[in-house]
Motif scaffolding. Structure first.
Motif, mmCIF file in Angstrom:
data_model
loop_
_atom_site.group_PDB
_atom_site.id
_atom_site.type_symbol
_atom_site.label_atom_id
_atom_site.label_comp_id
_atom_site.label_asym_id
_atom_site.label_seq_id
_atom_site.Cartn_x
_atom_site.Cartn_y
_atom_site.Cartn_z
ATOM 1 N N TRP A 84 0.845 -1.192 0.000
ATOM 2 C CA TRP A 84 0.000 0.000 0.000
ATOM 3 C C TRP A 84 0.881 1.243 0.000
ATOM 4 O O TRP A 84 1.677 1.460 0.896
ATOM 5 C CB TRP A 84 -0.906 -0.006 1.227
ATOM 6 N N SER A 85 0.717 2.076 -1.012
ATOM 7 C CA SER A 85 1.531 3.291 -1.123
ATOM 8 C C SER A 85 0.766 4.537 -0.727
ATOM 9 O O SER A 85 1.283 5.653 -0.831
ATOM 10 C CB SER A 85 2.047 3.449 -2.562
ATOM 11 N N GLY A 86 -0.470 4.359 -0.261
ATOM 12 C CA GLY A 86 -1.261 5.489 0.185
ATOM 13 C C GLY A 86 -2.089 6.100 -0.933
ATOM 14 O O GLY A 86 -2.050 5.653 -2.082
ATOM 15 N N ARG A 87 -2.856 7.129 -0.580
ATOM 16 C CA ARG A 87 -3.711 7.797 -1.561
ATOM 17 C C ARG A 87 -3.799 9.278 -1.215
ATOM 18 O O ARG A 87 -3.953 9.646 -0.044
ATOM 19 C CB ARG A 87 -5.113 7.186 -1.559
ATOM 20 N N ASP A 88 -3.695 10.106 -2.228
ATOM 21 C CA ASP A 88 -3.915 11.538 -2.056
ATOM 22 C C ASP A 88 -5.406 11.751 -1.802
ATOM 23 O O ASP A 88 -6.245 11.372 -2.629
ATOM 24 C CB ASP A 88 -3.468 12.278 -3.311
ATOM 25 N N ALA A 89 -5.731 12.332 -0.663
ATOM 26 C CA ALA A 89 -7.141 12.524 -0.316
ATOM 27 C C ALA A 89 -7.823 13.529 -1.230
ATOM 28 O O ALA A 89 -9.044 13.459 -1.440
ATOM 29 C CB ALA A 89 -7.261 12.981 1.136
ATOM 30 N N ARG A 90 -7.059 14.450 -1.797
ATOM 31 C CA ARG A 90 -7.651 15.496 -2.632
ATOM 32 C C ARG A 90 -8.195 14.899 -3.936
ATOM 33 O O ARG A 90 -7.472 14.275 -4.690
ATOM 34 C CB ARG A 90 -6.611 16.571 -2.933
ATOM 35 N N GLY A 91 -9.473 15.067 -4.167
ATOM 36 C CA GLY A 91 -10.106 14.553 -5.371
ATOM 37 C C GLY A 91 -10.581 13.123 -5.281
ATOM 38 O O GLY A 91 -11.220 12.631 -6.211
ATOM 39 N N ALA A 92 -10.302 12.441 -4.170
ATOM 40 C CA ALA A 92 -10.766 11.066 -4.006
ATOM 41 C C ALA A 92 -12.236 11.055 -3.592
ATOM 42 O O ALA A 92 -12.751 12.013 -3.011
ATOM 43 C CB ALA A 92 -9.920 10.349 -2.956
ATOM 44 N N VAL A 93 -12.915 9.954 -3.870
ATOM 45 C CA VAL A 93 -14.322 9.815 -3.481
ATOM 46 C C VAL A 93 -14.380 9.267 -2.059
ATOM 47 O O VAL A 93 -14.004 8.122 -1.806
ATOM 48 C CB VAL A 93 -15.079 8.886 -4.441
ATOM 49 N N ARG A 363 -9.406 23.519 -5.868
ATOM 50 C CA ARG A 363 -10.755 23.216 -5.370
ATOM 51 C C ARG A 363 -10.865 21.826 -4.764
ATOM 52 O O ARG A 363 -11.834 21.536 -4.044
ATOM 53 C CB ARG A 363 -11.767 23.384 -6.492
ATOM 54 N N ARG A 364 -9.911 20.965 -5.026
ATOM 55 C CA ARG A 364 -9.930 19.643 -4.402
ATOM 56 C C ARG A 364 -9.662 19.720 -2.907
ATOM 57 O O ARG A 364 -9.827 18.728 -2.193
ATOM 58 C CB ARG A 364 -8.896 18.734 -5.057
#
Length: 562
Positions: A84-93, A363-364
């Protein structure tokens, strides 16, 4: 772990474990050092002859909020998420869920078993409502205590680790809603140890968390360590910080800026993105500006004004804080500028409010929604948009959120049109339980709620049970619509998509709405058919396609590529 505790004013502190009171040794900065504890060993503290009290930093509370703490070795879990490399929270659902009502069993393990369904929908971040220990067998979680522990009815701390591990295996990040603005009223013993609270500031819950008065350094450390623990020991990806406007801090460096810098440092150490999402009523873009630019460094913040603009337009509701919303012009302002109250007058607050969001600000960094736990559960009968709106208006609300330039959030059940309510519920002992029930009735009576329409008793188990969602129900058309809308989302995520196709929300005629963007949304909420140009990517309701155009019958929606 060791039975260490901060108690700066105490003359004597002992650790009660195994039927014995073992004296602690005074150390520096108000700390007391205690004996080593084995994993699973119960313990509590006796402070100047009073107690025993649970550890303020208790890692587990298996005997309830009033019982002893228990040592928990978070490092013992065998993680399988090394890839798991993580996820950018900006723009994610995002997807907000309440563990107790997400499944009939109401546990983290049961929720983990249903994550494949959310992955199939396209959910990228699951946001858990607060899971700190609270009194009784049910509750929303916002009156938690023992903030380093996990509510035992949900499965305790090991269950949270299993949940996160399962989510990461499906490519889903995990957000945890944490409450740092107050401690719950039942089971809160921090005052027996030190000045965690201060009367220098006040909040809706009473005295404020001590972030800027004498001995505040250790209180700030308490909350910062709590945040870092979830990221490091439980592999959580995002923290949603509840009501940060109630964090009263006049220090030269605000606690949120301190927390942001520490989380950024930990993200570098761990090699994956870590995010902080603030719930703030201040309408201040500085909340999401980097700390080296004078901001508070939050990754994103909730944008209630967008919700209010969408809801008031679709429902016509003008009560309370919806009074400044409802027009197409206000809806357009929210989508173009985020904050409707950006320095102008707020009639609900009775003051000028907010600061404009710069056009250059991503805006994200703003999380938007058509419903969430507050906007549903704080209504008298917990009714959802799915029961208040026509099918076409409901479909419109989902498209506006999911295809906006912001970061979208769905509330549990919204993905299939859940109609069961999400009610306010609790399980307090007396006399607090009766006070909560009577206070709920009195609150809505002040707002003009009809006395002949009963308000569900928050203390009744039936109120809680009525809020459990049922994914086998809902609406087949909404389920399909969400699938179709999600399929068009990649068009909104291209690097220059919103520069080439700026957002706006207009009406061709009253209640005939168009949102422009990489994917145009056309919604006919009027009583007459309306024609538009283009070839639909997806439709909801009665739509007649002819050549390079189409006609929307009343209560129909179409998506068109820009």
């Amino acid at each position: 772990m060791r039975a260490d505790v901060w108690a700066p004013f105490a003359a004597h502190v002992a650790c009660r474990t195994g039927g014995q009171d073992l004296p602690l040794v005074r150390a520096e900065d108000g700390w007391w050092r205690g004996p080593a504890l084995a994993n699973g060993q119960d313990y509590a503290f006796v402070v100047d002859g009073n107690g025993p009290f649970p550890d303020p930093r208790s890692p587990r509370q298996p005997h309830g909020v009033h019982g002893p703490s228990q040592a928990f070795d978070a490092s013992a879990f065998a993680w399988s998420d090394s890839a798991w490399s993580g996820r950018d929270a900006r723009g994610a659902v995002f997807y907000e869920l309440h563990v107790g009502t997400f499944t009939p069993r109401g546990t983290l393990d049961a929720a983990a078993a249903d994550l494949t369904r959310l992955a199939a929908v396209g959910i990228e971040v699951v946001e858990l409502m607060p899971i700190a220990p609270m009194p009784g067998e049910r509750g929303w979680g916002y009156d938690g205590v023992s903030l380093f522990a996990v509510y035992e009815q949900y499965g305790g701390p090991a269950a949270l680790q299993r949940f996160v591990d399962a989510a990461h295996g499906l490519g889903i990040a995990v957000a945890l809603d944490v409450v740092y603005n107050h401690f719950g009223p039942d089971g809160n013993y921090v005052a027996a140890f030190g000045p965690y609270l201060t009367s220098a500031h006040h909040t809706p819950w009473g005295d404020a968390i001590n972030l800027d008065q004498p001995h505040s350094d250790e209180v700030r450390r308490f909350f910062a360590d709590n945040a870092l623990r979830w990221f490091r020991d439980f592999h959580v990806d995002v923290l949603r910080l509840d009501a940060v406007h109630a964090l009263k801090d006049t220090s030269a460096r605000h606690f949120l800026a301190q927390l942001s810098d520490e989380v950024t440092a930990l993200a570098t150490e761990l090699g994956r993105p870590l995010s902080l999402v603030a719930e703030s009523d201040l309408n201040e873009p500085s909340m999401v500006l980097p700390t080296d630019q004078g901001g508070l460094g939050q990754t994103a913040q909730w944008a209630d004004d967008v919700h209010h603009a969408v809801r008031a337009y679709l429902t016509g509701d003008s009560t309370g804080y919806y009074g400044d919303f409802g027009s197409i012009e206000t809806l357009n302002k929210a989508f173009q500028h985020v904050f409707v109250h950006d320095g102008g007058w707020s009639s609900f607050r009775g003051a000028a409010w907010g600061t404009p969001v710069p056009d250059s600000l991503d805006r994200r960094k703003f999380v938007v929604f058509a419903s969430n736990h507050d906007q549903v559960g704080n209504r008298a009968i917990g009714d959802r948009p799915s029961t208040l709106l026509s099918p076409g208006a409901h479909a419109t609300s989902l498209a506006l959120v999911l295809l906006s330039p912001f970061t979208p959030l769905l509330f549990q059940g919204e993905e299939y049109g859940e109609t069961r309510p999400f009610l306010f519920f609790s399980h307090h002992d007396e006399p607090l339980g009766t006070a909560v029930s009577e206070g709920r009735v009195a609150e809505f009576a002040r707002h003009g709620w009809p006395p002949n329409v009963p308000i569900p008793d928050p203390q009744a188990e039936a109120t809680f049970r009525a809020s459990v969602i049922d994914p086998s129900g809902g609406s087949a058309s909404i389920r399909a619509w969400v699938r179709d809308v999600m399929a068009t989302r990649p068009l909104t995520l291209a690097p220059d998509a919103w520069e080439r196709h700026p957002v706006s929300v207009t009406e061709k005629a009253p209640r005939q709405l168009t949102m422009t963007g990489p994917v145009r949304i056309h919604a006919n909420l009027s009583a007459e058919p309306v024609a538009f140009e283009g070839r639909p990517l997806a439709v909801f309701g009665d739509v007649a396609i002819a050549g390079e155009g189409f006609t929307l019958q009343p209560d129909a929606v179409a998506l068109v590529r820009a």
